[in-house]
Design a protein around this motif. Structure first.
Motif, PDB file in Angstrom:
ATOM      1  N   PRO A 138     -17.222  62.895  50.397  1.00 41.45           N
ATOM      2  CA  PRO A 138     -18.258  63.166  49.390  1.00 41.45           C
ATOM      3  C   PRO A 138     -19.659  62.816  49.872  1.00 41.45           C
ATOM      4  CG  PRO A 138     -16.435  61.987  48.405  1.00 41.45           C
ATOM      5  CD  PRO A 138     -16.197  61.983  49.880  1.00 41.45           C
ATOM      6  N   ASN A 139     -19.772  61.827  50.769  1.00 42.40           N
ATOM      7  CA  ASN A 139     -21.088  61.423  51.229  1.00 42.40           C
ATOM      8  C   ASN A 139     -21.621  62.275  52.376  1.00 42.40           C
ATOM      9  OD1 ASN A 139     -22.209  59.016  49.757  1.00 42.40           O
ATOM     10  ND2 ASN A 139     -20.125  58.347  50.101  1.00 42.40           N
ATOM     11  N   ARG A 163     -12.069  59.857  49.851  1.00 39.95           N
ATOM     12  CA  ARG A 163     -12.742  59.304  48.681  1.00 39.95           C
ATOM     13  C   ARG A 163     -14.157  58.830  48.997  1.00 39.95           C
ATOM     14  NH1 ARG A 163      -9.320  54.767  46.550  1.00 39.95           N
ATOM     15  NH2 ARG A 163      -7.890  56.366  45.839  1.00 39.95           N
ATOM     16  N   HIS A 164     -14.351  58.272  50.189  1.00 40.97           N
ATOM     17  CA  HIS A 164     -15.652  57.654  50.452  1.00 40.97           C
ATOM     18  C   HIS A 164     -16.497  58.414  51.459  1.00 40.97           C
ATOM     19  CE1 HIS A 164     -14.799  54.112  48.096  1.00 40.97           C
ATOM     20  NE2 HIS A 164     -13.602  54.091  48.624  1.00 40.97           N
ATOM     21  N   LEU A 194     -21.217  65.530  52.222  1.00 38.90           N
ATOM     22  CA  LEU A 194     -21.220  66.856  51.625  1.00 38.90           C
ATOM     23  C   LEU A 194     -22.517  67.618  51.899  1.00 38.90           C
ATOM     24  CD1 LEU A 194     -19.081  68.212  49.925  1.00 38.90           C
ATOM     25  CD2 LEU A 194     -20.425  67.668  47.918  1.00 38.90           C
ATOM     26  N   SER A 195     -23.654  66.910  51.857  1.00 39.28           N
ATOM     27  CA  SER A 195     -24.936  67.611  52.007  1.00 39.28           C
ATOM     28  C   SER A 195     -25.046  68.332  53.345  1.00 39.28           C
ATOM     29  CB  SER A 195     -26.092  66.631  51.849  1.00 39.28           C
ATOM     30  OG  SER A 195     -25.967  65.936  50.662  1.00 39.28           O
ATOM     31  N   LEU A 229     -25.134  68.184  43.572  1.00 44.97           N
ATOM     32  CA  LEU A 229     -23.955  67.346  43.795  1.00 44.97           C
ATOM     33  C   LEU A 229     -24.329  65.920  44.174  1.00 44.97           C
ATOM     34  CD1 LEU A 229     -21.623  69.805  45.690  1.00 44.97           C
ATOM     35  CD2 LEU A 229     -21.376  68.941  43.388  1.00 44.97           C
ATOM     36  N   ASP A 230     -25.604  65.671  44.425  1.00 45.48           N
ATOM     37  CA  ASP A 230     -26.007  64.322  44.805  1.00 45.48           C
ATOM     38  C   ASP A 230     -26.460  63.552  43.569  1.00 45.48           C
ATOM     39  OD1 ASP A 230     -27.067  62.036  45.793  1.00 45.48           O
ATOM     40  OD2 ASP A 230     -27.971  62.981  47.536  1.00 45.48           O
ATOM     41  N   PRO A 231     -25.687  62.557  43.142  1.00 49.91           N
ATOM     42  CA  PRO A 231     -26.062  61.858  41.909  1.00 49.91           C
ATOM     43  C   PRO A 231     -27.391  61.128  42.000  1.00 49.91           C
ATOM     44  CG  PRO A 231     -24.173  60.804  42.957  1.00 49.91           C
ATOM     45  CD  PRO A 231     -24.440  62.061  43.710  1.00 49.91           C
ATOM     46  N   ARG A 232     -27.871  60.900  43.243  1.00 46.70           N
ATOM     47  CA  ARG A 232     -29.146  60.191  43.361  1.00 46.70           C
ATOM     48  C   ARG A 232     -30.318  61.090  43.009  1.00 46.70           C
ATOM     49  NH1 ARG A 232     -27.437  58.137  49.123  1.00 46.70           N
ATOM     50  NH2 ARG A 232     -26.357  60.094  48.858  1.00 46.70           N
ATOM     51  N   ASN A 288     -20.269  52.839  46.322  1.00 45.33           N
ATOM     52  CA  ASN A 288     -20.374  54.217  46.790  1.00 45.33           C
ATOM     53  C   ASN A 288     -21.265  55.029  45.846  1.00 45.33           C
ATOM     54  OD1 ASN A 288     -19.967  56.848  47.578  1.00 45.33           O
ATOM     55  ND2 ASN A 288     -17.783  56.617  47.901  1.00 45.33           N
ATOM     56  N   PRO A 289     -22.396  55.577  46.348  1.00 44.73           N
ATOM     57  CA  PRO A 289     -23.328  56.274  45.464  1.00 44.73           C
ATOM     58  C   PRO A 289     -22.757  57.545  44.841  1.00 44.73           C
ATOM     59  CG  PRO A 289     -23.976  56.547  47.762  1.00 44.73           C
ATOM     60  CD  PRO A 289     -22.885  55.537  47.740  1.00 44.73           C
ATOM     61  N   ARG A 290     -21.643  58.031  45.363  1.00 39.22           N
ATOM     62  CA  ARG A 290     -21.061  59.261  44.819  1.00 39.22           C
ATOM     63  C   ARG A 290     -19.964  59.002  43.794  1.00 39.22           C
ATOM     64  NH1 ARG A 290     -23.018  64.435  46.914  1.00 39.22           N
ATOM     65  NH2 ARG A 290     -24.381  63.812  48.570  1.00 39.22           N
ATOM     66  N   GLN A 319     -26.731  54.109  41.007  1.00 38.74           N
ATOM     67  CA  GLN A 319     -28.181  54.025  41.163  1.00 38.74           C
ATOM     68  C   GLN A 319     -28.899  53.945  39.827  1.00 38.74           C
ATOM     69  OE1 GLN A 319     -26.755  56.938  41.465  1.00 38.74           O
ATOM     70  NE2 GLN A 319     -27.965  58.355  40.292  1.00 38.74           N
ATOM     71  N   TYR A 338     -23.681  56.528  37.376  1.00 38.29           N
ATOM     72  CA  TYR A 338     -23.605  56.255  38.806  1.00 38.29           C
ATOM     73  C   TYR A 338     -24.366  54.976  39.137  1.00 38.29           C
ATOM     74  CZ  TYR A 338     -21.542  60.790  39.463  1.00 38.29           C
ATOM     75  OH  TYR A 338     -20.691  61.851  39.412  1.00 38.29           O
ATOM     76  N   ARG A 397      -7.306  58.013  52.561  1.00 36.64           N
ATOM     77  CA  ARG A 397      -8.038  58.022  51.293  1.00 36.64           C
ATOM     78  C   ARG A 397      -9.457  57.509  51.464  1.00 36.64           C
ATOM     79  NH1 ARG A 397      -3.021  57.249  48.897  1.00 36.64           N
ATOM     80  NH2 ARG A 397      -3.110  54.985  48.855  1.00 36.64           N
TER      81      ARG A 397
END
Lengths: 317, 330
Positions: free
Chosen positions: A229-230, A225-226, A232-233, A310-313, B111-113, B158, B156, A221
């Motif tokens: 998703p990170n 989960r961690h 993905l780019s 898809l990147d929340p930042r 976790n930023p996502r 950020q 999120y 997981r």
């Protein structure tokens, strides 16, 4: 105006589905929207086109051979054109539009399936190598090994060895399809694996992974989960590039005569079949060439837009 | 060596965490960094033990080792009556709800996502069998407890300020009703006004839920504010452990004296009178600590014995532990 200002706080209170945010961000990327529209168009053209355009792509019509596309009549009155074959016919009288539709089905199917296969293998190997230190050396040396193999000769040997058994088992068309998809898939996952491994190794040292460990999140997981998703780019970027390479590799195989059988059109095959007559009939390479490059380009743009969305930042900026 | 008091929630004995150094063509082990080198203490239920020391002395490593985020080199750790020093990570999983951690950098520890809701929910997903609506309700309760607006649940990390992010981290640590929380410099990355908010929040939560803290910090005045007892670390070892008032009023170990004299005095009249102990030289490398006492290279009160023999960590007055040869005759 007043209505919208009153409605605002209520909209905030009720949590909105996050996929709407993704869609909003995606919409703001003009290239991605153009790419998406073109991809939908070309997919519908290939899938639904044959229903409307009922000409058989393999039907020979010697009397109507070497027809030019209809638009040539605009500047060359003496050219042989016919509305029955708007994109013209080839040297055996086969309709080019019907061939492009049929060829697109195969090319797109090969491209997508081979890309998905390559991404699956690459991501799995990359994540496992990056996360489990003990397997890293073994898996990465294996990746280097596959990377060092000359791709085309390997594919040719695979075709020669497995073509007949697979044809016998799944029928001539399906057998070849499986063989080509598997061949392209298992020879193009290495870049993805390397990129994913590097990213996973960097992410693994981040504090949020340590935080998850302090909660007691088990490895699988932790990955789903961690880590996934990170990363993905980069996966998205290599997926879009992978689709392009898959379509082009399939063309190269068809050109060498080891792809699909000769009466079975794909974009790459139409292109290569007509290279000899390119100067007299430029449209015969132009249409399949445009189809390949525009599809690849639109997928690249879609990947770009999806990565941002898809990147929340990045989202909401 | 030390008898643990009957009401100790956490007791650590001779904890060692050495990180191997690999070098050369064949990546052979050429040495080890002794980040934590034989640390022993108890944390009594309901108290806050402050752990102070300069950068690189092994405070954070000590905190992480106690929660077994690392596989420790040696020693015993007992939390809530269970020895977890050498147990496997999969077995530790059941123990995780008892012990939690608040991290130093609120930016990096989320976790930023993931949305705030997903972050706070993660421990509930891992350890409870609540239904979706119950989990959601619990997440909202936790957000209330740490002073976050419920409307922020779908945002999120950020989108938040440092102080708010740290509250998210605290809410996540509280989700499973832990008994023991390691606060690893929870205020170091925040500005001063927010520091006070977060520390007060931690105190309120301690009162409300009966928590026990190991509060790691290099901010001596903040530790004085929150801690019941204070342990001072130098180069991987605890040099002094004492109740807060006693330690700040009358530090015994020369290093503690130097450390406390470095705290700025707000009153200018007192500041000029104050005697500062300025240490010479640098902290030795934890990969190659000096022979004898770790502090002998910089100690203002160094003696011959300090350079040959390691001082024993022992109780010199009731409740006060010191590792220094100056107290040998007591």
């Amino acid at each position: 105006m007043t209505d919208s200002t009153i409605a605002q706080p209520q909209a905030d209170d009720k949590a909105r589905n996050q996929w709407w945010d993704v869609w909003d961000q995606f919409k703001s990327h003009k290239g991605a929207m153009a790419g998406l529209i073109f991809l939908i168009f070309i997919t519908l053209f290939c899938l639904l086109g044959p229903l409307l355009w009922s000409l058989d792509p393999g039907k020979l019509d010697i009397r109507n051979k070497d027809l030019r596309p209809v638009y040539v009549a605009l500047w060359d009155g003496s050219a042989k054109t016919s509305w029955a074959n708007p994109m013209g016919t080839d040297n055996l009288g086969r309709d080019i539009m019907a061939n492009i539709m049929q060829g697109g089905r195969i090319s797109l199917a090969v491209g997508w399936t081979a890309m998905v296969l390559a991404i699956l293998i690459g991501t799995t190997i990359g994540v496992i190598a990056g996360y489990f230190r003990r397997l890293d050396g073994l898996l990465m040396r294996f990746t280097d090994l596959v990377l060092a193999l000359p791709l085309l000769p390997l594919l040719l040997v695979m075709m020669l060895l497995f073509r007949d058994p697979l044809r016998a088992a799944f029928g001539p068309e399906n057998g070849i399809f499986i063989l080509i998809v598997a061949g392209i898939g298992i020879t193009s996952w290495m870049q993805t694996a390397r990129i994913v491994r590097g990213d996973v190794m960097a992410l693994k040292e981040r504090e949020f992974v340590l935080a998850a460990r302090s909660i007691g999140t088990p490895s699988r997981r932790m990955i789903t989960r961690h880590l996934l998703p990170n990363v993905l780019s980069p996966i998205m970027v290599s997926a879009t590039l992978g689709l392009a390479t898959a379509i082009i590799t399939e063309s190269a195989l068809s050109f060498l005569g080891l792809g699909f059988p000769s009466d079975f059109p794909t974009w790459g095959k139409i292109l290569f079949d007509n290279v000899d007559r390119m100067t007299r009939f430029p449209e015969r390479v132009l249409f399949p060439g445009l189809a390949i490059s525009l599809t690849v380009l639109s997928v690249n743009y879609i990947g770009d837009g999806l990565r941002d969305a898809l990147d929340p930042r990045i989202r909401g900026q | 060596m030390l008898d643990s008091p009957s009401n100790a929630l956490v007791s650590v004995r001779n904890l060692k965490m050495h990180f191997p150094i690999f070098a050369g063509l064949f990546r052979r082990k050429v040495g080890e960094v002794k980040a934590v080198d034989g640390v022993s203490f108890d944390i009594i239920e309901g108290e806050t033990l402050g752990l102070v020391g300069e950068s690189g002395c092994g405070k954070s490593t000590c905190g992480r080792s106690i929660l077994r985020l690392y596989d420790i080199t040696d020693g015993q750790i007992e939390i809530d009556g269970r020895d977890i020093g050498q147990t496997s990570q999969s077995y530790l999983r059941e123990m995780r709800p008892t012990m939690q951690m608040v991290f130093q950098d609120p930016q990096a520890s989320l976790n930023p996502r993931m949305t705030v809701e997903a972050i706070i929910r993660e421990p509930l997903d891992e350890h409870t069998k609540l239904s979706d609506t119950e989990k959601k309700e619990k997440v909202y309760e936790l957000m209330d407890a740490v002073g976050l607006n419920r409307r922020f649940a779908k945002r999120y990390p950020q989108a938040f300020s440092g102080g708010q992010r740290q509250r998210i981290g605290i809410a996540r640590a509280l989700a499973l009703n832990p008994k023991f929380i390691v606060c690893d410099e929870p205020i170091a990355a925040l500005d001063v006004s927010i520091q006070a908010q977060v520390v007060n929040l931690l105190e309120d939560l301690q009162e409300q839920f009966g928590l026990t803290y190991l509060f790691i910090s290099h901010d001596l005045s903040m530790v004085r504010h929150i801690a019941t007892r204070v342990a001072v670390m130098y180069l991987g070892k605890i040099v002094e452990l004492a109740p807060r008032e006693a330690l700040y009023a009358d530090p015994l170990h020369p290093y503690t004296k130097a450390l406390l004299s470095a705290v700025p005095e707000p009153d200018p009249a007192l500041a000029t009178k104050k005697e500062r102990v300025i240490l010479q030289g640098d902290v030795p490398s934890p990969a190659n600590p000096p022979k004898g006492c770790n502090f002998c290279t910089r100690c203002p009160a160094v003696m011959g014995i300090c350079k040959t023999q390691e001082p024993e960590y022992r109780e010199v007055e009731p409740g006060r532990f010191v590792a220094c040869h100056n107290f040998n005759d007591q």
